[in-house]
Scaffold this motif. Structure first.
Motif, mmCIF file in Angstrom:
data_model
loop_
_atom_site.group_PDB
_atom_site.id
_atom_site.type_symbol
_atom_site.label_atom_id
_atom_site.label_comp_id
_atom_site.label_asym_id
_atom_site.label_seq_id
_atom_site.Cartn_x
_atom_site.Cartn_y
_atom_site.Cartn_z
ATOM 1 N N UNK A 112 1.053 -0.782 -0.278
ATOM 2 C CA UNK A 112 0.406 0.042 -0.237
ATOM 3 C C UNK A 112 1.028 1.358 0.691
ATOM 4 N N UNK A 113 1.944 1.022 0.727
ATOM 5 C CA UNK A 113 2.830 2.138 0.054
ATOM 6 C C UNK A 113 2.707 3.526 1.138
ATOM 7 N N UNK A 114 2.101 3.634 2.474
ATOM 8 C CA UNK A 114 1.964 4.115 2.627
ATOM 9 C C UNK A 114 3.000 4.736 3.768
ATOM 10 N N UNK A 128 0.355 -8.054 -6.577
ATOM 11 C CA UNK A 128 0.373 -6.583 -5.906
ATOM 12 C C UNK A 128 -0.741 -6.008 -6.341
ATOM 13 N N UNK A 129 -1.234 -6.568 -7.717
ATOM 14 C CA UNK A 129 -2.085 -6.493 -8.976
ATOM 15 C C UNK A 129 -3.353 -7.067 -8.957
ATOM 16 N N UNK A 130 -2.939 -8.072 -8.080
ATOM 17 C CA UNK A 130 -4.485 -9.011 -7.265
ATOM 18 C C UNK A 130 -6.248 -8.142 -6.918
ATOM 19 N N UNK A 131 -6.126 -6.901 -6.551
ATOM 20 C CA UNK A 131 -7.221 -6.620 -5.784
ATOM 21 C C UNK A 131 -7.061 -4.798 -5.851
ATOM 22 N N UNK A 132 -8.316 -4.125 -6.690
ATOM 23 C CA UNK A 132 -8.676 -3.280 -7.457
ATOM 24 C C UNK A 132 -8.433 -1.904 -5.816
ATOM 25 N N UNK A 133 -8.745 -2.528 -4.686
ATOM 26 C CA UNK A 133 -9.005 -1.980 -3.901
ATOM 27 C C UNK A 133 -7.757 -1.288 -3.362
ATOM 28 N N UNK A 160 -2.640 2.190 -3.196
ATOM 29 C CA UNK A 160 -1.254 2.358 -3.101
ATOM 30 C C UNK A 160 -1.659 3.846 -4.090
ATOM 31 N N UNK A 161 -2.188 3.785 -4.666
ATOM 32 C CA UNK A 161 -2.173 5.245 -5.591
ATOM 33 C C UNK A 161 -2.443 6.205 -4.279
ATOM 34 N N UNK A 162 -3.742 6.898 -3.764
ATOM 35 C CA UNK A 162 -3.208 7.447 -2.625
ATOM 36 C C UNK A 162 -2.214 7.532 -1.905
ATOM 37 N N UNK A 163 -1.364 6.935 -1.506
ATOM 38 C CA UNK A 163 0.323 6.946 -1.045
ATOM 39 C C UNK A 163 0.627 7.767 -1.712
ATOM 40 N N UNK A 209 14.896 14.564 -12.472
ATOM 41 C CA UNK A 209 13.576 15.483 -13.020
ATOM 42 C C UNK A 209 12.283 14.489 -14.140
ATOM 43 N N UNK A 210 13.113 13.291 -14.016
ATOM 44 C CA UNK A 210 12.527 12.428 -15.008
ATOM 45 C C UNK A 210 10.920 12.091 -13.060
ATOM 46 N N UNK A 211 11.349 11.761 -12.587
ATOM 47 C CA UNK A 211 10.202 11.258 -12.038
ATOM 48 C C UNK A 211 8.814 11.408 -11.359
ATOM 49 N N UNK A 212 8.110 12.968 -11.679
ATOM 50 C CA UNK A 212 7.394 13.482 -12.182
ATOM 51 C C UNK A 212 5.981 12.252 -12.360
ATOM 52 N N UNK A 213 7.138 12.782 -14.063
ATOM 53 C CA UNK A 213 5.814 12.249 -15.421
ATOM 54 C C UNK A 213 6.214 10.631 -15.454
ATOM 55 N N UNK A 214 7.184 10.176 -14.602
ATOM 56 C CA UNK A 214 7.241 8.833 -14.075
ATOM 57 C C UNK A 214 6.532 8.408 -13.263
ATOM 58 N N UNK A 215 6.026 9.121 -12.103
ATOM 59 C CA UNK A 215 5.215 9.026 -11.512
ATOM 60 C C UNK A 215 3.546 8.632 -11.839
ATOM 61 N N UNK A 216 3.041 9.846 -12.727
ATOM 62 C CA UNK A 216 1.815 9.803 -13.123
ATOM 63 C C UNK A 216 1.579 9.030 -14.259
ATOM 64 N N UNK A 217 2.399 8.636 -15.069
ATOM 65 C CA UNK A 217 2.519 7.288 -15.759
ATOM 66 C C UNK A 217 1.934 6.139 -14.926
ATOM 67 N N UNK A 218 2.522 5.981 -13.758
ATOM 68 C CA UNK A 218 2.295 5.229 -12.764
ATOM 69 C C UNK A 218 1.135 4.936 -12.396
ATOM 70 N N UNK A 219 0.759 6.049 -12.340
ATOM 71 C CA UNK A 219 -1.359 6.852 -11.467
ATOM 72 C C UNK A 219 -1.681 7.059 -12.750
ATOM 73 N N UNK A 220 -1.468 6.410 -14.197
ATOM 74 C CA UNK A 220 -2.465 6.540 -15.117
ATOM 75 C C UNK A 220 -2.317 4.806 -15.266
ATOM 76 N N UNK A 221 -1.364 4.130 -14.721
ATOM 77 C CA UNK A 221 -1.589 2.699 -15.355
ATOM 78 C C UNK A 221 -2.854 1.963 -14.434
ATOM 79 N N UNK A 222 -2.265 2.933 -12.941
ATOM 80 C CA UNK A 222 -3.027 2.153 -11.656
ATOM 81 C C UNK A 222 -4.586 2.987 -12.193
ATOM 82 N N UNK A 223 -4.205 4.290 -12.602
ATOM 83 C CA UNK A 223 -5.974 4.488 -13.043
ATOM 84 C C UNK A 223 -6.614 2.922 -14.144
#
Length: 272
Positions: free
Chosen positions: A147-149, A188-193, A198-201, A217-231
């Protein structure tokens, strides 16, 4: 007709046409996603557009410093506890579900239940029997870590101390997690909840570190791509017919937060 087929037929008879269509669509998506992964297709490569104006979270960037000062002044024991726990996280020692800090060693095994010493296999997520203790151990321990809290704890510690080692640890763990959990493989992809939590964290960490010069410098865009995958995952596998109350609410919250706070993601308006 065998007993298994009879059970399936009876179950289908209780479903509405919409539920059947939804479930069939989800089964197709699972296999299509696996096929694209095996073909080397990155489905979120072009998911993020140009940078947008920074949105306020529960606080603005300008408020972080003043709130940190108030915390230090009026609740110094809380501030010290945050920094102390962040130090444990840097040593890969995690407080999970009431257990004493669990030592995950030099390299974190994101698929490990460290309480029982059992590791879930790196196979397509929908084939993992996460309720089978003999196969994966206690999946709740594994999911609690993922959950990456503790990312939020690291981000708070940086706000309190401006010690860059907390940021470097967060970034290193985030990229390590991406390498160890390529979608659609792993428990860790076994539950949408769980993906929602993890996305909220990630969002909390993103906004707490909005002005941090130590971020690559690249972290923000990489993080956004990760959030796009999650969403996209959450949208495709909403718990509408599995747990339409608690799970679905949590998933909707995550989609709304991503959609509201990350307008750079092309699907954000739909999720909002």
């Amino acid at each position: 007709m065998t007993s298994r087929l009879r059970k399936i037929w009876t179950k289908l008879g209780r479903m509405s046409a919409l539920e059947i269509r939804t479930r069939v669509g989800q089964e197709f998506t699972k296999r299509a996603d696996l096929a694209m992964y095996r073909a080397g297709v990155d489905t979120v490569r072009n998911s993020v557009g140009p940078s947008s104006r920074q949105r306020d979270f529960f606080f603005s960037k300008a408020e972080i410093q003043s709130r940190t000062k108030v915390l230090r002044q009026h609740l110094p024991e809380v501030a010290d506890a945050i920094v102390r726990e962040a130090g444990e996280v840097c040593q890969h020692r995690f407080r999970l579900l009431g257990y004493e800090p669990l030592d995950y060693g030099q390299t974190i095994d994101w698929h490990l239940d460290a309480v029982h010493g059992k590791r879930a296999p790196l196979v397509p997520w929908y084939t993992i029997r996460f309720l089978d203790f003999s196969a994966v151990g206690d999946h709740k321990v594994t999911w609690e870590l993922n959950r990456h809290q503790h990312f939020v704890t690291l981000a708070k510690a940086w706000c309190l101390t401006h010690d860059d080692r907390y940021v470097k640890e967060l970034v290193a763990q985030w990229y390590d997690w991406q390498r160890a959990n390529p979608y659609p493989l792993g428990i860790n992809w076994g539950s949408s909840l769980e993906v929602a939590f993890r996305s909220l964290s990630w969002l909390w960490a993103k906004f707490l570190l909005a002005d941090c010069p130590a971020l690559p410098a690249a972290f923000e865009k990489d993080l956004l791509r990760g959030l796009a995958r999650n969403g996209l995952y959450i949208e495709n596998f909403l718990s509408t017919y599995f747990s339409p109350n608690t799970h679905l609410i949590g998933e909707a919250v995550a989609l709304f937060f991503i959609g509201t706070l990350c307008p750079e993601i092309r699907l954000a308006p739909r999720w909002k």
